[in-house]
Design an enzyme around this catalytic site. Structure first.
Site, mmCIF file in Angstrom:
data_model
loop_
_atom_site.group_PDB
_atom_site.id
_atom_site.type_symbol
_atom_site.label_atom_id
_atom_site.label_comp_id
_atom_site.label_asym_id
_atom_site.label_seq_id
_atom_site.Cartn_x
_atom_site.Cartn_y
_atom_site.Cartn_z
ATOM 1 N N HIS A 32 -15.893 -53.477 30.952
ATOM 2 C CA HIS A 32 -14.563 -53.534 30.326
ATOM 3 C C HIS A 32 -14.140 -54.995 30.128
ATOM 4 O O HIS A 32 -13.569 -55.353 29.092
ATOM 5 C CB HIS A 32 -13.514 -52.856 31.221
ATOM 6 C CG HIS A 32 -13.734 -51.387 31.456
ATOM 7 N ND1 HIS A 32 -14.056 -50.860 32.689
ATOM 8 C CD2 HIS A 32 -13.655 -50.320 30.615
ATOM 9 C CE1 HIS A 32 -14.156 -49.538 32.607
ATOM 10 N NE2 HIS A 32 -13.925 -49.189 31.354
ATOM 11 N N GLN A 59 -9.509 -35.250 26.678
ATOM 12 C CA GLN A 59 -10.931 -35.489 26.413
ATOM 13 C C GLN A 59 -11.824 -35.004 27.542
ATOM 14 O O GLN A 59 -13.041 -35.167 27.492
ATOM 15 C CB GLN A 59 -11.184 -36.959 26.116
ATOM 16 C CG GLN A 59 -10.987 -37.908 27.281
ATOM 17 C CD GLN A 59 -11.025 -39.355 26.825
ATOM 18 O OE1 GLN A 59 -10.110 -39.848 26.175
ATOM 19 N NE2 GLN A 59 -12.109 -40.041 27.136
ATOM 20 N N LYS A 151 -21.842 -48.913 24.826
ATOM 21 C CA LYS A 151 -22.230 -47.967 25.891
ATOM 22 C C LYS A 151 -21.929 -46.529 25.434
ATOM 23 O O LYS A 151 -22.719 -45.621 25.645
ATOM 24 C CB LYS A 151 -21.454 -48.323 27.158
ATOM 25 C CG LYS A 151 -21.269 -47.226 28.166
ATOM 26 C CD LYS A 151 -22.510 -47.014 28.964
ATOM 27 C CE LYS A 151 -22.358 -46.115 30.157
ATOM 28 N NZ LYS A 151 -21.550 -44.936 30.013
ATOM 29 N N ASP A 152 -20.751 -46.346 24.828
ATOM 30 C CA ASP A 152 -20.377 -45.031 24.290
ATOM 31 C C ASP A 152 -20.605 -45.088 22.784
ATOM 32 O O ASP A 152 -19.659 -45.167 21.997
ATOM 33 C CB ASP A 152 -18.918 -44.731 24.638
ATOM 34 C CG ASP A 152 -18.699 -44.722 26.141
ATOM 35 O OD1 ASP A 152 -19.056 -43.727 26.783
ATOM 36 O OD2 ASP A 152 -18.222 -45.733 26.687
ATOM 37 N N GLN A 155 -19.091 -42.567 20.347
ATOM 38 C CA GLN A 155 -17.640 -42.794 20.295
ATOM 39 C C GLN A 155 -17.317 -43.982 19.380
ATOM 40 O O GLN A 155 -16.401 -43.912 18.551
ATOM 41 C CB GLN A 155 -17.142 -43.057 21.722
ATOM 42 C CG GLN A 155 -15.723 -43.553 21.817
ATOM 43 C CD GLN A 155 -15.281 -43.709 23.262
ATOM 44 O OE1 GLN A 155 -15.045 -42.721 23.950
ATOM 45 N NE2 GLN A 155 -15.161 -44.936 23.738
HETATM 46 P P1 AMP Z 1 -13.711 -46.029 29.531
HETATM 47 O O1 AMP Z 1 -12.707 -46.632 30.457
HETATM 48 O O2 AMP Z 1 -14.918 -45.509 30.212
HETATM 49 O O3 AMP Z 1 -13.086 -45.052 28.567
HETATM 50 O O4 AMP Z 1 -14.240 -47.221 28.631
HETATM 51 C C1 AMP Z 1 -13.359 -48.059 27.931
HETATM 52 C C2 AMP Z 1 -14.162 -48.911 26.989
HETATM 53 O O5 AMP Z 1 -15.092 -49.702 27.714
HETATM 54 C C3 AMP Z 1 -14.964 -48.094 25.977
HETATM 55 O O6 AMP Z 1 -14.932 -48.731 24.716
HETATM 56 C C4 AMP Z 1 -16.353 -48.122 26.579
HETATM 57 O O7 AMP Z 1 -17.378 -47.952 25.613
HETATM 58 C C5 AMP Z 1 -16.384 -49.507 27.178
HETATM 59 N N1 AMP Z 1 -17.400 -49.604 28.230
HETATM 60 C C6 AMP Z 1 -17.571 -48.761 29.276
HETATM 61 N N2 AMP Z 1 -18.654 -49.128 30.003
HETATM 62 C C7 AMP Z 1 -19.177 -50.216 29.397
HETATM 63 C C8 AMP Z 1 -20.302 -51.064 29.665
HETATM 64 N N3 AMP Z 1 -21.122 -50.851 30.682
HETATM 65 N N4 AMP Z 1 -20.536 -52.104 28.825
HETATM 66 C C9 AMP Z 1 -19.712 -52.317 27.758
HETATM 67 N N5 AMP Z 1 -18.641 -51.566 27.459
HETATM 68 C C10 AMP Z 1 -18.370 -50.528 28.265
#
Ligand code: AMP
Length: 277
Positions: A32, A59, A151-152, A155
């Site tokens: 993040h 979600q 990573k996603d 999405q």
């Molecule tokens: P989340 O809190 O899991 O919904 O993720 C929030 C954002 O952080 C989303 O855009 C994810 O794709 C990104 N994210 C989560 N894990 C990673 C990672 N390991 N590397 C880069 N971005 C990430």
């Protein structure tokens, strides 16, 4: 100075610079914070970086998963402060879903066919929830650009598609996946793994790297990757797709170019990863 706000009325823009937003569900890790750094680099010191933290109920397939999702606002705020974030927007559910009726009954964004495959096939309704909350957060924060992790990957592609097809005045920027030293993609979900599962989980990135390094067709790359994960983790999918996810790569393609995507379940925890091929 980082400002913590809970109400969208306090999101008015500072004069001057651009605004970048980084939508998250909290439980922040270095992945993040990479998005935060990329956002700062983009808008500069005159611009504003906004991190949103909201665990979005619509979600999640199962209520238990939503309820057990880690909520660590205090340490998230400290990380944002240390990373020079201007605003942390952490709305309540009542703030995001103010009308009577369940959030699932709200007007929502239909993701189209790309929302039905891969994660969408295993988690029905997931991308409707994601796109709807991202649309709401973009409308509330009114950024010039918004950052999402590769990573996603599905999405990221779906959000880019939504913004393009629904004419949102914002630029979507993807950021590379941050990994642990042993290759596991960082994820807030990794904290649910016990130590055996945590060491087992490294097979995912190993499989993707082996596929990348295997000379040959898509079929040969997939075979090499499957050999690494088989018997170690319950695989949901392992596929090679075009970069825009519009089609699977032909298995006989001798010079494949696209994305390899993986999802699997380890002790009840769903893990996803992807890499270019
Ligand atoms: P989340 O809190 O899991 O919904 O993720 C929030 C954002 O952080 C989303 O855009 C994810 O794709 C990104 N994210 C989560 N894990 C990673 C990672 N390991 N590397 C880069 N971005 C990430």
């Amino acid at each position: 100075m980082t400002k913590l706000i809970h109400l969208s009325g306090e999101l008015e823009r500072k004069n001057g610079g651009n605004r970048a937003v980084v939508p998250t569900m909290g439980a922040l890790h270095q992945g993040h914070l990479d998005l935060v750094d990329a956002a700062r680099e983009r808008v500069g010191s005159n611009g504003e970086v906004v991190v949103t933290i909201f665990v979005n109920p619509t979600q999640f397939g199962q209520t238990a998963e939503f309820e057990h999702y880690p909520r660590t606002l205090e340490s998230d705020f400290e990380k944002c402060y240390t990373s020079g974030v201007d605003i942390v927007f952490a709305p309540s559910a009542a703030q995001m879903y103010p009308d009577a009726g369940a959030p699932s009954e709200y007007v929502s964004v239909h993701p189209g066919p790309l929302g039905e495959i891969l994660e969408g096939a295993d988690r029905p309704g997931h991308f409707t929830g994601v796109l709807t909350i991202v649309a709401k957060l973009l409308n509330l924060t009114k950024p010039d650009c918004a950052f999402f992790g590769e990573k996603d990957y599905q999405q990221l592609i779906l959000i880019s598609q939504m913004v393009r097809q629904l004419n949102f005045p914002v630029q979507i920027i993807g950021t590379p996946t941050r990994r642990e030293p042993d290759g596991l993609a960082m994820s807030s979900r990794n904290m649910f793994l016990d130590s055996d599962q945590r060491s087992q989980a490294t097979v995912i990135s190993q499989a993707l790297v082996i596929a990348q390094e295997t000379d040959g067709s898509v079929a040969e790359k997939l075979r090499a990757a499957r050999f690494v994960v088989d018997g170690k983790i319950e695989t949901s999918y392992l596929v090679a797709m075009s970069n825009d996810l519009s089609q699977e790569l032909a298995v006989t393609d001798p010079n494949p170019e696209g994305r390899l995507l993986y999802a699997g379940v380890l002790g009840g925890t769903r893990l996803i990863d992807n890499m270019p091929i």
